[in-house]
Design an enzyme around this catalytic site. Structure first.
Site, PDB file in Angstrom:
ATOM      1  N   THR A  60       0.842  -1.192   0.000  1.00  0.00           N
ATOM      2  CA  THR A  60       0.000   0.000   0.000  1.00  0.00           C
ATOM      3  C   THR A  60       0.877   1.241   0.000  1.00  0.00           C
ATOM      4  O   THR A  60       1.613   1.489   0.950  1.00  0.00           O
ATOM      5  CB  THR A  60      -0.923   0.017   1.231  1.00  0.00           C
ATOM      6  OG1 THR A  60      -1.603  -1.237   1.319  1.00  0.00           O
ATOM      7  CG2 THR A  60      -1.939   1.137   1.122  1.00  0.00           C
ATOM      8  N   TYR A 112       8.237  10.645   6.053  1.00  0.00           N
ATOM      9  CA  TYR A 112       7.252   9.593   5.763  1.00  0.00           C
ATOM     10  C   TYR A 112       7.312   9.179   4.299  1.00  0.00           C
ATOM     11  O   TYR A 112       7.428   7.992   3.966  1.00  0.00           O
ATOM     12  CB  TYR A 112       5.853  10.089   6.120  1.00  0.00           C
ATOM     13  CG  TYR A 112       4.739   9.237   5.562  1.00  0.00           C
ATOM     14  CD1 TYR A 112       4.518   7.948   6.052  1.00  0.00           C
ATOM     15  CD2 TYR A 112       3.909   9.702   4.540  1.00  0.00           C
ATOM     16  CE1 TYR A 112       3.498   7.158   5.538  1.00  0.00           C
ATOM     17  CE2 TYR A 112       2.896   8.920   4.029  1.00  0.00           C
ATOM     18  CZ  TYR A 112       2.692   7.656   4.529  1.00  0.00           C
ATOM     19  OH  TYR A 112       1.690   6.870   4.010  1.00  0.00           O
TER      20      TYR A 112
END
Length: 295
Positions: A113, A130
C-alpha cells in the site's frame, strides 16, 4: 486463498480483512500485542493472529504453511513525534524483512500500500520523512521483484477517506469542525486538487487485484487507486460546510502552502479498469456516510 495482512487494526486494514473473510479467504494478521483491535473486534475470532512485538512475525510462515498473498497496509506517518529511525523501522525495515521471508518461503504475490504523496521527484518538507520511507520500500520492492519470481504489486492510493478514520486526518477534521460549528477553520487558499476515494472503493480495488493476481505480469506493477476526478481543497471544504449547514467561518489563505506542495493529484485508473474495476461511491454520497457516523 491464504492471505497475510499487516495493519489489520488500522483504518484500511480493518475494512480489508472483513471483506477478505466474507470472500472466504483464510486471513492471518500481524499486529502488536498492544494494538487497539476495536475496529476488528467482530471478526477477530475468525482471524489467525500473531504479535510482532513478541517475536512472532516469522511464525505464520512456519505454522500456517505457504502464503498465497501478503497485503502490507501497516504504516507509520510520524504524526506522534516518532523519530526518523522509528519511521525507517516501521516503513522500510519491517516490510523488507517480511519481503525477504516471503521470497524465502515462495509467496508468489506481495501487495504494497503506497501513497500519491510519495510520487513527486522532490518531496514536500513537511511530509518528507514519511514519503521518503514509502519511496525507499517501493524501490526495494522493484529491486527484489526483478531478481526473484515474486510479483510485487504497488497499490498507490489517492486521498482515501471514510467512516471511523482518525479524526486528525484532513477529511475527518474538516467534517468534525463543521458539524461542531467551530467558530473558524483556518486553511490554505485551497487551490490544491485531490482525488478523494472512498474506502469501500479502495477495498474493492484490492479484491479485483487479488482475483487477477495470478494473471498479472511477473515482477513489479503499479496500480493507482482513485476516482480519476480531482477536486480542489476549496471546493471540498465548501461542499462539507454546505452539506452540514455549518456556521463555521472558512478562513481560506490564513495558512501558507507548504514548500513543494502537491498542487494536483489525480489517479490514472485505466489499468484497473482493464481488470473490471470502477469506483462506485460519489464524493457527496461518501461524505454523507462519514457524517452519519459522526452524528
Amino acid at each position: 486463498m491464504k492471505i497475510l495482512v499487516t495493519g489489520a487494526t488500522g483504518f484500511l486494514g480493518s475494512q480489508l480483512v472483513k471483506a477478505l473473510r466474507l470472500d472466504g479467504h483464510t486471513v492471518i494478521i500481524l499486529k502488536r500485542s498492544t494494538s487497539d483491535c476495536s475496529r476488528i473486534q467482530d471478526v477477530l475470532p475468525d482471524l489467525i493472529t500473531y504479535d510482532t512485538d513478541r517475536g512472532e512475525w516469522e511464525a505464520p510462515f512456519f505454522e500456517q504453511g505457504r502464503m498465497d498473498v501478503i497485503i502490507h497496509t501497516a504504516t507509520c506517518y510520524g504524526r506522534n513525534n516518532e523519530s526518523n529511525a522509528m519511521l525507517v523501522d516501521a516503513n522500510v525495515t519491517f516490510p523488507l524483512k517480511l519481503l525477504d521471508v516471503a521470497i524465502r518461503f515462495g509467496t508468489p504475490v506481495f501487495m504494497n500500500t503506497d501513497t500519491f504523496s510519495s510520487a513527486p521527484l522532490r518531496l514536500s518538507r513537511h511530509l518528507q520523512p514519511y514519503n521518503l520511507t514509502k519511496r525507499q520500500f517501493r524501490e526495494w520492492g522493484k529491486s527484489m521483484a526483478d531478481t526473484s519470481s515474486l510479483r510485487f504489486i504497488n497499490v498507490r492510493l489517492e486521498h482515501m477517506y471514510g467512516p471511523y478514520d482518525n479524526t486528525n486526518k484532513f477529511v475527518s477534521s474538516v467534517i468534525k469542525s463543521c458539524l461542531e460549528n467551530q467558530p473558524e477553520l483556518r486553511l490554505t487558499e485551497g487551490k490544491q486538487a485531490r482525488d478523494f476515494i472512498y474506502v469501500d472503493d479502495v477495498v474493492s480495488a484490492f479484491r479485483v487485484l487479488l482475483e487477477n493476481a495470478a494473471c498479472l505480469p511477473a515482477g513489479y506493477a503499479e496500480y493507482q487507486v482513485g476516482t480519476s476526478k480531482a477536486t480542489s481543497i476549496r471546493e471540498f471544504v465548501e461542499l462539507v460546510r454546505q452539506m452540514t449547514q455549518s456556521s463555521t467561518v472558512l478562513k481560506f489563505g490564513s495558512i501558507a502552502y507548504h514548500d513543494l506542495e502537491i498542487m494536483h493529484s489525480q489517479a490514472d485508473i485505466r489499468p484497473l479498469q482493464a481488470l473490471g474495476w470502477n469506483p462506485q461511491v460519489e464524493l457527496e454520497d461518501g461524505l454523507r456516510k462519514v457524517m452519519s457516523v459522526f452524528k
